[in-house]
Design an enzyme around this catalytic site. Structure first.
Site: not given
Ligand SMILES: *[C@@H]1O[C@H](CO)[C@@H](O)[C@H](O)[C@H]1NC(C)=O
Ligand SMILES: *[C@@H]1O[C@H](CO)[C@@H](O)[C@H](O)[C@H]1NC(C)=O
Ligand SMILES: *[C@@H]1O[C@H](CO)[C@@H](O)[C@H](O)[C@H]1NC(C)=O
Ligand SMILES: *[C@@H]1O[C@H](CO)[C@@H](O)[C@H](O)[C@H]1NC(C)=O
Ligand SMILES: *[C@@H]1O[C@H](CO)[C@@H](O)[C@H](O)[C@H]1NC(C)=O
Ligand SMILES: *[C@@H]1O[C@H](CO)[C@@H](O)[C@H](O)[C@H]1NC(C)=O
Ligand SMILES: *[C@@H]1O[C@H](CO)[C@@H](O)[C@H](O)[C@H]1NC(C)=O
Ligand SMILES: *[C@@H]1O[C@H](CO)[C@@H](O)[C@H](O)[C@H]1NC(C)=O
Ligand SMILES: *[C@@H]1O[C@H](CO)[C@@H](O)[C@H](O)[C@H]1NC(C)=O
Ligand SMILES: *[C@@H]1O[C@H](CO)[C@@H](O)[C@H](O)[C@H]1NC(C)=O
Length: 874
Positions: A578, A422, A425
């Site tokens: 999300d 997770d 990025e």
């Protein structure tokens, strides 16, 4: 306020600057047409315009007819200084050097001003044409524009949450990976995939891939006189195009996989149902969820551990009170005894505290990115002040592999079945240049929020950091290390403004470096984050995959990642981040599924079922439980701020989930076969309607229906809280999946009323054979022991075909131990033929042939160890 200020300045800068129309363009010379390869030199045709940097005077052109259906067109700097995506990150396909006369698409160029076009050999149809606008190739800006037909059908250019068929006027795609809570529309999201599919109905489909990882704005627009175009505006890299000839949409998908890599074959069990929530605050709570699924008689395959399990939000630790290691080992042992699985999260931000051994080992190994003073470059993630692995370095890989091996040691640690990446990025809670990571981590005992979404660190507060933290001594010795020289090595031009380039990409999080790693950070290989930002997630998942493989050699690794770049499907699965518990995001998940599974070649995808943020409403969750059951990756997941939404919490949702999971599990080998085809040939695991009916213009815009595999048409209720649905049936025969009744599609919409909350319209496409398990099961392990029944759905011409692939479900290399069985029905005779080298006790119990009359069933059994056939006379 800050964002507004920045935007105003950027717009002002742009109006002052010259326009691309003032740029001189290039002139081609020394054009050498060498039998399948064309080379030329491109020289700046006039005075440099230098609008967003410095014009490069000397470029080279390389055109390769790589295969009959793939053309490579590369425009790059003669000095080879400009950054090119590392081969190690994205290996390039080799050229088979075909003759242009054998190729399905043709390249042609105009020397002055330089432009090029691509056209289809058979029809002369122009697919891409830069004539009429100048190429701009600057140190920090690339511009290329192609003409397009009116109202084109363009798909891809992900990751986005917009319609599958992209808008064609005033539409902009921004490619800059960023943490994007609530998956905003018309925005850059977590991944970058600079490829699109252009579908022209009977004139065929083709694909265009720009292999460039730099930030960019891609505009799809019309000129004032109505001429349609697409233009690339990138802030670096080179123009490295792959043109894919199709001509069918699925041919384009396959040809794209030949460039970026065939999708990774997934373990069988990963097609089971997964449950996760941020907010399972202790091991008992997590165990109770598993127990409650059993009690509710809803098959749960995999439990997931979000960051709750960590001590102080540190990777490779467990909270000693809430998730003590011995209890975690007990939990995982119990899951494994029950044939269930466990997956845990790993974030890239490594807590920068001296008493944390993963950090100190990483520092000693030189695994982390460095700031300009040679110390670890700092940011803020869940743990607080963190440093970041430099995934491009061997040091980081070795350190990461070792950390996973130790923490996930089956004998002494937590014996996970897969890993979840997770925040990759490079999400950084330290928002901008004014943020001091140490201070930000201390403020309020909690990292700054990436959004205004509320969070509740239940259980215990997450403590902050000592203010007087000193860098570890091992780091001192690495101060002022010489950086590798990048001249001529395609590692990035020197002298650029890597922090605030003049050309502004419309990153919805603000400036380039806002909420992420600073773009002027240098990687260990001499490249900079400015050029490699969009690769951070993919290099992390790649390192995780290697670490899992080293931990369990020969077993297919399962990595779920949030951030992706082109080619990530060759290594990992992806969920759409999300999202929110809204009907809008329920609908968006279908378009996202279609784009990823087909255009971007990431088959193992799905959304957080019932939505991640905000409360899930019962009826929406019931519909979503059924929607997700027909997507490859099927996981219910919610945020800590959202109320629990496990399916068993509502009776209607439980019923919907039991129904969806039963259908999904009975179809498990059918979709596993589709997964195998995707990994072997690139044929998509799911299909938009136009992939199956490419000449039917009514299908081009459909993104509220899809084929799960290529035979099962899913047409869910999509309007908020509605109980009816209007969907499209092409001109073909279908059979209701639930009742087996035939339905004649008439290339028209049909409306179904009174769709119960626990129902979803599903049809079998005529012309197919569906292998189904006779019964569902509580786990995929048990499912694999069940027998098969084959459902033959004759098409308009009365015939049908299908296939079944079987293997052990987990070996990376099954070494010939597989069965690949073809089924065919010609109206009277049924045959099963192929290879039968996977040993299984499962047999085909029966074959049912559907039709306008009552279905006809022939009972077996037939073993799956050799061919069989029979004839049915009516
Ligand atoms: C081009 O390549 C083909 C196949 O390799 C060969 O037969 C032909 O002679 C070549 N032509 C030229 C002009 O080199
Ligand atoms: C290129 O564009 C010019 C006008 O902009 C036009 O006259 C010319 O025919 C075009 N050439 C090609 C090959 O498309
Ligand atoms: C679509 O039309 C093209 C061109 O007419 C034809 O070659 C092709 O077979 C058609 N495809 C289908 C699936 O009907
Ligand atoms: C499990 O079910 C019990 C009984 O309904 C309930 O009290 C408990 O809250 C549930 N636990 C979880 C984690 O859902
Ligand atoms: C990156 O840019 C920031 C802001 O201008 C500056 O403070 C920092 O020193 C730069 N870092 C490097 C490594 O150049
Ligand atoms: C956070 O969760 C705890 C435990 O459930 C609860 O007692 C507390 O009120 C919650 N805090 C907030 C701000 O919601
Ligand atoms: C949804 O529709 C049902 C009736 O079909 C109604 O009772 C319910 O109030 C609606 N819920 C919402 C949230 O609109
Ligand atoms: C089907 O309905 C949708 C909207 O509900 C509409 O956009 C589409 O044109 C219809 N298709 C046909 C073939 O009538
Ligand atoms: C799952 O297990 C329960 C309890 O043993 C059993 O009643 C149920 O039939 C099983 N479900 C399936 C689909 O086999
Ligand atoms: C599968 O079919 C075979 C052959 O009829 C039978 O012996 C076996 O018991 C069946 N297996 C199951 C799990 O039903």
């Amino acid at each position: 306020m800050k964002f507004q200020g920045v935007t105003v300045l950027a717009i002002a800068a742009r109006t002052l600057a010259a326009s691309v129309a003032d740029c001189p363009g290039y002139t081609a010379s020394n054009v050498v047409d060498g039998n399948g390869t064309i080379t030329a030199e491109l020289t700046l045709s006039g005075t440099a315009c230098d609008i967003y940097g410095t014009d490069l005077a000397d470029l080279k052109l390389l055109v390769e007819y790589q295969t009959e259906s793939r053309l490579h067109v590369k425009i790059y700097d003669a000095g080879l200084d400009v950054y090119q995506v590392q081969e190690a990150v994205l290996p390039r396909p080799s050229s088979q050097d075909v003759l242009s006369s054998d190729a399905a698409i043709q390249f042609s160029l105009i020397e002055e001003p330089f432009s090029f076009s691509i056209s289809r050999t058979s029809s002369g149809e122009v697919l891409f044409n830069t004539n009429g606008s100048q190429l701009v190739f600057e140190s920090q800006y690339l511009y290329l524009k192609t003409q397009l037909p009116d109202d084109p059908n363009i798909y891809g250019l992900g990751e986005h949450s917009d319609s599958f068929r992209l808008p064609t006027n005033d539409y902009q795609r921004v490619l800059w990976n960023s943490e994007s809570p609530l998956i905003p529309r018309l925005s850059n999201l977590y991944g970058s995939h600079p490829n699109y599919l252009d579908h022209r109905g009977e004139a065929g489909s083709h694909g265009v891939f720009l292999l460039n990882s730099n930030g960019m704005n891609i505009n799809i627009k019309q000129t004032e006189s109505g001429d349609q175009f697409l233009e690339y505006n990138a802030i670096g890299g080179i123009l490295d195009f792959y043109f894919l000839a199709g001509p069918t949409p699925s041919d384009v998908s396959k040809q794209y996989a030949e460039v970026v890599g065939l999708p990774a074959m997934m373990p069988y069990w990963t097609f089971g149902f997964h449950q996760c929530k941020y907010g399972y605050w202790d091991v008992n709570y997590a165990a109770e969820v598993v127990g409650n699924y059993s009690t509710a008689n809803i098959p749960l395959e995999t439990l997931w551990g979000d960051i709750d399990y960590m001590n102080l939000r540190q990777d490779f630790t467990t909270d000693p009170e809430r998730f003590p290691l011995h209890k975690m080992r007990e939990l995982v042992d119990t899951l494994h005894q029950r044939d269930q699985h466990y997956i845990m999260m790993l974030d890239p931000g490594i807590h920068r505290v001296e008493n944390y051994s993963s950090y100190t080992r990483g520092s000693e190994a030189g695994a982390f990115l460095q700031a300009d003073d040679g110390s670890g470059y700092r940011g803020v993630q869940w743990a607080g002040e963190v440093v970041w692995p430099d995934w491009l370095s061997v040091n980081a890989q070795d350190w990461w592999t070792n950390e996973l091996a130790m923490f996930f040691d089956p004998e002494t640690g937590i014996d996970i079945d897969g890993a979840w990446n997770d925040m990759n990025e490079g999400s950084n809670f330290c928002g901008d240049v004014t943020c001091d990571p140490a201070q930000a981590a201390i403020d309020g005992n909690d990292p700054p929020q990436p959004t205004n979404a509320p969070r509740n660190n239940t259980g215990r507060p997450i403590p902050g950091f000592p203010v007087d933290f000193q860098p570890a001594s091992s780091q001192q010795s690495r101060l002022i290390q010489a950086r590798p020289d990048s001249g001529g090595a395609m590692k990035g031009l020197s002298g650029r403004d890597l922090f605030t380039p003049a050309y502004h990409i419309n990153n919805h999080r603000g400036e380039l470096s806002d909420y992420t790693l600073w773009t002027n950070i240098t990687n260990s290989d001499g490249t900079s984050q400015y050029d490699t930002h969009n690769l951070y997630g993919t290099t992390m998942l790649s390192s995780t995959r290697k670490a899992l493989l080293s931990r369990r050699p020969g077993i297919r690794p399962f990595v779920l990642t949030r951030s992706t770049f082109a080619g990530a499907g060759a290594k990992a699965a992806h969920w759409f981040g999300d999202n929110a518990s809204t009907w809008d995001d329920y609908r968006a998940s279908i378009a996202q599924l279609l784009a990823f599974a087909t255009v971007h070649q990431m088959p193992m995808v799905g959304s957080d079922v019932c939505g991640f943020n905000s409360p899930a409403e019962e009826h929406m969750c019931a519909r979503w439980a059924l929607l997700g059951a027909f997507m490859p990756f099927y996981r219910n997941h919610a945020d800590i701020s959202a109320p629990p939404q496990e399916f068993y919490l509502w009776e209607s949702v439980s019923e919907a989930a039991r129904k969806g999971i039963e259908a999904r599990y009975r179809l498990m080998d059918y979709i596993y076969t589709a997964m195998y085809r995707a990994s072997a040939t690139g044929s998509p695991i799911v299909n938009p309607l136009f992939f199956v009916y490419p000449n039917d213009t009514s299908t081009f815009g459909i993104d509220m229906q899809w084929f799960y595999g290529d035979a099962v048409l899913v047409s869910p209720v999509v309007e908020n809280n509605a109980t009816s649905v209007t969907f499209y049936l092409p001109n073909d025969i279908f059979y209701d999946f639930w009742t087996l009744e035939p339905v004649r599609g008439e290339a028209a919409n049909v409306t179904v009323e009174d769709v119960d909350w626990t129902d979803i319209p599903v049809h079998i496409r005529g012309g197919t054979v569906l292998p189904m398990r006779t019964e569902s099961a509580n786990t995929t392990t048990l499912l694999r022991q069940n027998n098969f029944t084959l459902v033959v759905a004759p098409g308009v011409d009365g015939s049908a075909a299908g296939s079944l692939y079987l293997d052990d479900g987990e070996s990376l290399d099954v070494a010939g131990a597989y069965s690949d069985i073809s089924f065919a029905w010609d109206g009277t005779t049924f045959t099963a033929d192929g290879t039968f080298d996977y040993g299984t006790n499962a047999a085909v119990e029966s074959v049912t042939v559907l039709g306008w009359d009552e279905p006809v069933t022939r009972d077996g059994p037939w073993g799956l160890d050799g061919p069989f056939e029979f004839t049915l006379s009516s």
